[in-house]
Design a protein around this motif. Structure first.
Motif, PDB file in Angstrom:
ATOM      1  N   ALA A  80       0.810  -1.217   0.000  1.00  0.00           N
ATOM      2  CA  ALA A  80       0.000   0.000   0.000  1.00  0.00           C
ATOM      3  C   ALA A  80       0.845   1.269   0.000  1.00  0.00           C
ATOM      4  CB  ALA A  80      -0.941  -0.002   1.212  1.00  0.00           C
ATOM      5  N   GLY A  81       2.111   1.169   0.404  1.00  0.00           N
ATOM      6  CA  GLY A  81       2.960   2.351   0.405  1.00  0.00           C
ATOM      7  C   GLY A  81       3.059   3.019  -0.952  1.00  0.00           C
ATOM      8  N   TYR A  82       2.954   2.245  -2.020  1.00  0.00           N
ATOM      9  CA  TYR A  82       3.075   2.829  -3.362  1.00  0.00           C
ATOM     10  C   TYR A  82       1.902   3.746  -3.685  1.00  0.00           C
ATOM     11  CZ  TYR A  82       6.922  -0.339  -4.602  1.00  0.00           C
ATOM     12  OH  TYR A  82       8.128  -0.992  -4.658  1.00  0.00           O
ATOM     13  N   HIS A  83       0.680   3.224  -3.579  1.00  0.00           N
ATOM     14  CA  HIS A  83      -0.443   4.084  -3.976  1.00  0.00           C
ATOM     15  C   HIS A  83      -0.650   5.227  -2.988  1.00  0.00           C
ATOM     16  CE1 HIS A  83      -3.085   1.500  -1.322  1.00  0.00           C
ATOM     17  NE2 HIS A  83      -3.666   2.666  -1.125  1.00  0.00           N
ATOM     18  N   ARG A  84      -0.324   4.991  -1.707  1.00  0.00           N
ATOM     19  CA  ARG A  84      -0.439   6.078  -0.734  1.00  0.00           C
ATOM     20  C   ARG A  84       0.554   7.187  -1.033  1.00  0.00           C
ATOM     21  NH1 ARG A  84      -1.007   2.069   4.550  1.00  0.00           N
ATOM     22  NH2 ARG A  84      -3.267   1.697   4.341  1.00  0.00           N
ATOM     23  N   ALA A  89       1.329  12.727  -2.999  1.00  0.00           N
ATOM     24  CA  ALA A  89       2.027  13.643  -3.902  1.00  0.00           C
ATOM     25  C   ALA A  89       1.081  14.320  -4.894  1.00  0.00           C
ATOM     26  CB  ALA A  89       3.119  12.894  -4.655  1.00  0.00           C
ATOM     27  N   GLY A  90      -0.206  14.002  -4.806  1.00  0.00           N
ATOM     28  CA  GLY A  90      -1.171  14.665  -5.674  1.00  0.00           C
ATOM     29  C   GLY A  90      -1.574  13.887  -6.897  1.00  0.00           C
ATOM     30  N   GLY A  91      -1.169  12.605  -6.980  1.00  0.00           N
ATOM     31  CA  GLY A  91      -1.528  11.778  -8.119  1.00  0.00           C
ATOM     32  C   GLY A  91      -2.763  10.940  -7.848  1.00  0.00           C
ATOM     33  N   LEU A  92      -3.345  10.436  -8.918  1.00  0.00           N
ATOM     34  CA  LEU A  92      -4.438   9.478  -8.856  1.00  0.00           C
ATOM     35  C   LEU A  92      -3.852   8.131  -9.247  1.00  0.00           C
ATOM     36  CD1 LEU A  92      -7.530   8.992  -8.556  1.00  0.00           C
ATOM     37  CD2 LEU A  92      -7.716   9.456 -11.005  1.00  0.00           C
ATOM     38  N   ALA A  93      -3.837   7.177  -8.312  1.00  0.00           N
ATOM     39  CA  ALA A  93      -3.145   5.915  -8.524  1.00  0.00           C
ATOM     40  C   ALA A  93      -4.022   4.922  -9.284  1.00  0.00           C
ATOM     41  CB  ALA A  93      -2.719   5.314  -7.189  1.00  0.00           C
ATOM     42  N   ALA A  94      -3.417   4.248 -10.268  1.00  0.00           N
ATOM     43  CA  ALA A  94      -4.079   3.178 -11.008  1.00  0.00           C
ATOM     44  C   ALA A  94      -3.154   1.968 -10.991  1.00  0.00           C
ATOM     45  CB  ALA A  94      -4.359   3.610 -12.446  1.00  0.00           C
ATOM     46  N   LEU A  95      -3.650   0.828 -10.534  1.00  0.00           N
ATOM     47  CA  LEU A  95      -2.826  -0.367 -10.415  1.00  0.00           C
ATOM     48  C   LEU A  95      -2.861  -1.157 -11.719  1.00  0.00           C
ATOM     49  CD1 LEU A  95      -3.607  -1.549  -6.773  1.00  0.00           C
ATOM     50  CD2 LEU A  95      -2.131   0.300  -7.612  1.00  0.00           C
ATOM     51  N   LEU A  96      -1.689  -1.632 -12.146  1.00  0.00           N
ATOM     52  CA  LEU A  96      -1.528  -2.296 -13.438  1.00  0.00           C
ATOM     53  C   LEU A  96      -1.106  -3.745 -13.238  1.00  0.00           C
ATOM     54  CD1 LEU A  96       0.524   0.528 -15.218  1.00  0.00           C
ATOM     55  CD2 LEU A  96      -1.951   0.151 -15.335  1.00  0.00           C
TER      56      LEU A  96
END
Length: 233
Positions: free
Chosen positions: A30-34, A39-46
């Motif tokens: 979870a550290g990645y998407h958090r 940082a202001g991004g919208l996370a999308a998992l691939l």
């Protein structure tokens, strides 16, 4: 302004457990998407897909993160398997190498983490040291060590001072890939960051794990570059 879309590669586990379930799952710490969200991004998992799908996926993104994980298959860089090298994950290697290539071809900002740095080097024709000691804690525990940025590099622009970083790896850059510039080193000389000065967009990879710490400056730099790409589109 809308938040830029940051794709983050994931990996498949045959047996993941949650609640009453034990099932195959695409997983990512979870550290990645958090970190991307902070940082202001919208996370999308691939999750892994075919190499042919990579260009279409990356074209929809404003930025790309290649996450850490298992060892890269030594056959990818023409080496025999070292006794300490982990089992290969061919599907993940194929997918993430295709993602990186699509990002470079499409001018999509790229941040590689640990395995992501190693894959960038391999894609550009480089090789890896298959085992070294002193860059991880006990199994499942991050170690820490200092990294010295190289003055005048993109890394130094983001991290201008030596930093203590969370680290968990036993492989590293050996022969450099084409066009890659080492931009950070550990105290023992291990390459801890690579960048591609000739890339069309921000392209930086680090051997440590920023998602396991509290320093979001690398992700903030990626998100800033992604926001510029989004605005330009």
């Amino acid at each position: 302004m809308s938040r830029p879309l940051i794709g983050i590669s994931t990996y498949l586990e045959d047996e993941a457990r949650w609640g009453v379930w034990t099932l195959p799952a695409a997983v990512l710490p979870a550290g990645y998407h958090r970190m991307a969200q902070r940082a202001g991004g919208l996370a999308a998992l691939l999750p892994p897909d075919t190499a042919a799908a990579a260009a279409g996926a990356v074209a929809r993104l404003d930025g790309l993160v290649i996450a850490g994980g298992a060892d890269v298959a030594p056959a990818r860089y023409g080496a025999e398997v070292h006794p300490r090298t982990g089992p290969p994950n061919e599907a993940r290697d194929t997918w993430e190498l295709a993602l990186i290539e699509a990002a470079l071809d499409g001018g999509v900002p790229l941040l590689g983490v640990c395995r992501g740095l190693q894959l960038l080097n391999v894609l550009r024709g480089g090789t890896l040291v298959q085992h070294l000691d002193g860059h991880a804690g006990p199994p499942g525990v991050f170690g820490r060590h200092a990294v010295e940025p190289v003055p005048g590099t993109a890394l130094a622009a983001v991290l201008p001072e030596p930093v203590s970083v969370p680290t968990y790896h036993h492989q590293s850059v050996d022969r450099l890939g084409r066009g890659l510039l080492p931009s950070g080193h550990a105290e023992d000389g291990t390459v801890e960051a690579l960048e591609l000065p000739d890339a069309r967009a921000f392209t930086l990879a680090v051997q440590w794990h920023p998602e396991a710490g509290d320093d979001d400056r690398l992700m903030a730099a990626l998100v800033a570059a992604a926001r510029e790409r989004s605005a330009a589109r």
